[in-house]
Design a protein around this motif. Structure first.
Motif, short mmCIF file in Angstrom:
data_model
loop_
_atom_site.label_atom_id
_atom_site.label_comp_id
_atom_site.label_asym_id
_atom_site.label_seq_id
_atom_site.Cartn_x
_atom_site.Cartn_y
_atom_site.Cartn_z
N PHE A 73 56.48 27.42 49.61
CA PHE A 73 55.44 26.60 48.98
C PHE A 73 54.04 27.13 49.28
O PHE A 73 53.16 27.10 48.42
N ILE A 74 53.84 27.60 50.50
CA ILE A 74 52.51 28.14 50.85
C ILE A 74 52.25 29.40 50.02
O ILE A 74 51.14 29.61 49.53
N SER A 75 53.28 30.22 49.84
CA SER A 75 53.13 31.42 49.01
C SER A 75 52.84 31.05 47.56
O SER A 75 52.01 31.68 46.89
N LEU A 76 53.51 29.99 47.05
CA LEU A 76 53.26 29.53 45.68
C LEU A 76 51.84 29.00 45.53
O LEU A 76 51.20 29.17 44.48
N PHE A 77 51.34 28.34 46.57
CA PHE A 77 49.96 27.83 46.55
C PHE A 77 48.98 29.00 46.44
O PHE A 77 48.05 28.98 45.63
N VAL A 78 49.22 30.04 47.25
CA VAL A 78 48.37 31.24 47.20
C VAL A 78 48.46 31.86 45.81
O VAL A 78 47.45 32.25 45.21
N ASP A 79 49.67 31.93 45.27
CA ASP A 79 49.90 32.51 43.95
C ASP A 79 49.10 31.76 42.89
O ASP A 79 48.44 32.37 42.05
N ASP A 80 49.14 30.43 42.98
CA ASP A 80 48.41 29.60 42.01
C ASP A 80 46.90 29.86 42.11
O ASP A 80 46.22 30.02 41.11
N LYS A 81 46.40 29.93 43.35
CA LYS A 81 44.96 30.13 43.55
C LYS A 81 44.53 31.52 43.07
O LYS A 81 43.48 31.67 42.45
N LEU A 82 45.33 32.54 43.38
CA LEU A 82 44.94 33.90 43.04
C LEU A 82 45.21 34.23 41.57
O LEU A 82 44.76 35.26 41.07
N ARG A 83 45.93 33.36 40.87
CA ARG A 83 46.13 33.55 39.43
C ARG A 83 44.99 32.93 38.64
O ARG A 83 44.40 33.54 37.78
N LYS A 84 44.70 31.66 38.95
CA LYS A 84 43.72 30.96 38.12
C LYS A 84 42.82 30.01 38.90
O LYS A 84 41.76 29.63 38.44
N LEU A 124 40.94 30.32 41.47
CA LEU A 124 39.68 30.76 42.10
C LEU A 124 38.67 31.28 41.07
O LEU A 124 37.67 31.88 41.44
N LYS A 125 38.93 31.03 39.79
CA LYS A 125 37.99 31.49 38.76
C LYS A 125 36.66 30.76 38.90
O LYS A 125 36.63 29.54 39.02
N GLY A 126 35.57 31.53 38.91
CA GLY A 126 34.25 30.91 39.00
C GLY A 126 33.90 30.37 40.36
O GLY A 126 32.91 29.66 40.53
N VAL A 127 34.71 30.69 41.36
CA VAL A 127 34.44 30.21 42.73
C VAL A 127 33.70 31.30 43.49
O VAL A 127 34.02 32.49 43.35
N THR A 165 46.11 38.64 38.42
CA THR A 165 45.33 38.30 39.62
C THR A 165 43.86 38.10 39.27
O THR A 165 43.29 38.86 38.47
N VAL A 166 43.25 37.06 39.84
CA VAL A 166 41.85 36.72 39.54
C VAL A 166 40.91 37.75 40.15
O VAL A 166 39.93 38.15 39.55
N SER A 167 41.23 38.17 41.39
CA SER A 167 40.30 39.04 42.10
C SER A 167 41.05 39.97 43.06
O SER A 167 41.76 39.50 43.95
N ASP A 168 40.86 41.28 42.86
CA ASP A 168 41.46 42.25 43.78
C ASP A 168 40.88 42.10 45.17
O ASP A 168 41.58 42.28 46.17
N ASP A 169 39.59 41.76 45.23
CA ASP A 169 38.94 41.58 46.55
C ASP A 169 39.60 40.45 47.33
O ASP A 169 39.83 40.56 48.53
N ALA A 170 39.89 39.35 46.62
CA ALA A 170 40.53 38.20 47.28
C ALA A 170 41.93 38.59 47.76
O ALA A 170 42.35 38.23 48.87
N GLU A 171 42.65 39.33 46.92
CA GLU A 171 44.01 39.79 47.30
C GLU A 171 43.95 40.63 48.57
O GLU A 171 44.71 40.44 49.51
#
Length: 732
Positions: free
Chosen positions: A378-389, A391-394, A436-442
């Protein structure tokens, strides 16, 4: 100088005899006695202090020191007895004022008398070990005034009554109180303690015992704590105004015991307003007050900590085991983060950032997060969700904050290797689908994981990024060597290193002829430039963009998976295809094909195919047609986008199995490392050491450790001791 003989000087008496008038001592004493009376009667202005000093000096010089001293004692005593009567006669509120006035007069008189008798004070008194004049005056005052049978009790009762009045809200003369208490302190610490402090503390204990009982019956916890805090502050203020500073610890101790220590458990567990209610309602003020008051008493903070830990574990357990909340993994993790934020705020703003509370919070989270075996997923899925969409505009700072919070939850996981497995799968999907929203975040998250768990943990994750970059260069080279393919890049290939990516062996489906030819050209190019390598197509992981024209000529660009592309391309040469024909033509595995057809024919707004009969599920007798009536307001239409979704039960079992397999060599490596350094070790100690070494990645199962030991014995890495079978030896 040191060699010269020392000389002793001696002062000798006059050779001729000095004759003193026999009545000299009496006459001189009469003069001095009269002066002392005048001083006490406030008539000192007419006295010649120089003459009086000379008289006293001569008396001591002519060996009448004792007469002078005894006379002083007698004269002072008679005056103090008179003063005592005057004080006793004072009525009501005038009693303390009279006592204070007489005390000030006595002090002034004492100063003058000491000045006159200074020579006696310096010579006669030290040689005869008598009490110095000033000290004598204080002792006389204590004995004849303060310890007078008619004054002592009355003084104590008056002082205690004034304190009681002030406690009940009346205004008292604090200046007068300060002077009287100061007098008791000047007379010696024992006088202050015995004549005032001791009874004052006893009366206070009784007062606060009764008041606390009254408050606890009628107030809720928050109100009670406010009253206790106010009382404590009042007592500290009282000390600064008119009590001895040393009394502060004693009187606060009395208040703390009566109002806090004696009611501690009742306050913490008070129904509808105790600690749990404060935590639920975010009552930072009340929580801070409780913390500051309870820290003053023995076991106060531990009682708060225990209740907080118990409540937190209970709510956390409900959170991670509630089936309803497990339906949405992202929401599940967000709730955990919200709960952590809430308690972090409470500890920082109400509990003074107390490390023991922070430790209790961490141990509670570690306890309940690991109650749910799916927490790593679930924690990995949460990260996946954030890094997909998500964190846009954050801003970058906010991204870092979110990643830090995720890392905080990651630290609580006992099975970090399970998280790694899922994270690798999700990262692979993000990278390959370009979602992925951001390579830097990854990369930032990978750096954090590397810092937390070491290079070994993230080496494969970093390898995935390296492959993506290398693949870009490979494609540029491929198209540069094949100019006949033109500028439009029909084929983009990602070449993945087998060990770095979570690839599963899959059957390559039958690609459309035009694609198949292009893929062969790429294979020839790649193997021609890289020797000793093998390529196997992972068609289950690719995507494609197809230009499609529907019934009335409306054109769309469809973004689909490779499998979906293979199915749709069949309809260029056929109007109708059965399920079995599709399966035979594409070679896609049945489970994947059904999901693929479902997304093409059954999703509203994305149904580019029609199915007969119409239903949500795909059957083996179904037939499929192009949906000529398909419309969309968008030119580009995404179909079957990969979204964060939980694994099916078989997939879950498979992942768990792979994790268990990966753990075996790690456990064996740890056993060998330990045995190599220790040479001989018993079974229980090996279990403890291995668990300790591996806890940064996962919680090793003792049964599995035992199996690995057996395996190492079979392979001659270890042997059992002949005598003690629980003892193992390392074989070099």
């Amino acid at each position: 100088m040191s060699n010269q003989k020392k000389r002793n000087f001696q002062i000798e008496a006059f050779k001729h005899r000095v004759v003193v008038d026999p009545k000299y001592a009496d006459k001189t004493w009469k003069i001095l006695e009269h002066a002392i009376h005048e001083i006490y009667n406030h008539n000192a202005s007419g006295l010649s202090f120089e003459e009086l000093y000379r008289n006293a000096y001569n008396m001591v010089l002519h060996k009448f020191g004792e007469k002078l001293y005894e006379g002083l004692v007698a004269t002072m005593t008679s005056h103090l007895k008179e003063i005592s009567k005057s004080i006793e006669a004072a009525q009501g509120g005038l009693f303390l004022e009279e006592l204070n006035r007489k005390w000030n007069d006595h002090n002034k008189a004492l100063q003058m008398i000491r000045d006159i008798l200074m020579y006696m004070d310096r010579t006669y008194i030290p040689s005869t070990h008598k009490t110095p004049v000033h000290e004598l005056g204080l002792n006389q005052w204590r004995d004849y005034i303060i310890h007078s049978s008619k004054i002592q009790t009355r003084l104590l009762n008056t002082l205690l009554e004034l304190v009681h009045k002030e406690r009940t809200g009346e205004v008292i003369n604090r200046g007068l109180m300060r002077n009287i208490i100061k007098m008791l302190m000047d007379l010696g610490s024992s006088v202050y303690q015995e004549d005032f402090e001791k009874p004052f503390l006893e009366v206070s204990a009784e007062f606060y015992k009764g008041e606390s009982q009254k408050f606890i019956e009628c107030c809720d916890c928050g109100e009670y704590l406010k009253k206790a805090e106010r009382r404590l502050n009042e007592e500290m203020e009282r000390v600064t105004h008119y009590l001895d500073a040393k009394s502060e610890a004693k009187i606060t101790n009395v208040v703390e015991k009566a109002m806090i220590a004696n009611h501690m458990l009742r306050l913490v567990h008070m129904e509808n307003s105790g600690l749990v209610n404060m935590l639920l309602d975010d009552k930072y003020g009340d929580l801070g007050r409780m913390y500051n008051l309870f820290r003053r008493v023995p076991n106060g903070l531990s009682s708060i900590r225990e209740v907080m830990t118990s409540h937190l574990r209970e709510t956390g357990k409900q959170l991670v085991t509630d089936p309803e909340r497990l339906k949405d993994p992202v929401e599940f993790v967000q709730r955990l983060l919200d709960e952590k934020d809430k308690y972090d705020n409470i500890i920082s703003s109400a509990f003074n950032n107390d490390k023991t509370f922070q430790n209790a919070l961490n141990s509670s989270f570690e306890y309940f997060i690991n109650l749910n075996p799916r927490s790593p997923e679930f924690i990995s899925l949460f990260v996946d969700d954030k890094l997909r969409k998500g964190l846009k505009g954050v801003s970058e700072e906010d991204v870092e904050t979110i990643l830090d919070k995720v890392m905080m939850l990651f630290r609580y996981l006992q099975e970090k290797d399970v998280f790694e497995k899922y994270y690798k799968q999700h990262l692979a999907k993000r990278l390959l689908s370009g979602k992925t929203v951001s390579d830097d975040a990854e990369r930032s998250l990978i750096v954090k994981l590397k810092t937390e768990c070491g290079y070994q943990f993230t080496s494969k994750l970093e390898g995935m990024f390296t492959d993506m970059k290398t693949s870009q260069d490979t494609m540029q080279e491929f198209y540069a060597n094949h100019p006949e393919l033109g500028d439009s890049r029909t084929l983009v290939v990602q070449v993945l290193t087998t060990g770095s990516w979570p690839t599963q062996p899959s059957i390559t489906c039958n690609l459309p002829a035009e694609m198949s030819a292009l893929c062969e050209r790429f294979r020839s190019h790649y193997l021609g430039t890289h020797t000793g390598r093998r390529l196997s197509w992972q068609t289950n992981m690719g995507t494609a963009d197809i230009k499609a024209t529907f019934g009335k000529g409306q054109k769309h660009e469809l973004n689909v998976s490779t499998y979906q592309m293979c199915v749709l391309m069949l309809f260029n040469n056929a109007d109708r295809l059965s399920y079995k024909e599709t399966e035979q033509a594409t070679g896609i595995p049945a489970s994947d094909l059904k999901r693929c057809l479902q997304s093409l024919a059954c999703v509203k707004g994305k149904n580019v195919l029609r199915k007969e009969p119409m239903s949500k599920d795909i059957g083996e007798d179904d037939a499929f047609f192009v949906n000529d009536k398909f419309t969309s307001k968008f030119y580009k239409v995404k179909i079957g986008t990969v979204v964060a979704q939980k694994e099916s039960e078989p997939e879950k079992q498979e992942t768990r199995q792979r994790v268990e397999e990966d753990r075996k060599p790690q456990i064996e490596a740890a056993i060998v490392r330990i045995m190599k350094s220790r040479r001989v070790l018993d079974h229980n100690n090996i279990i403890t050491e291995v668990t300790k070494q591996l806890q940064s990645r996962f919680l090793a199962n003792p049964t599995e450790i035992k199996k690995r030991i057996e395996s190492l014995i079979e392979r001659d890495f270890l042997e059992r001791d002949n005598v003690d079978r629980k003892l193992y030896r390392y074989l070099a």
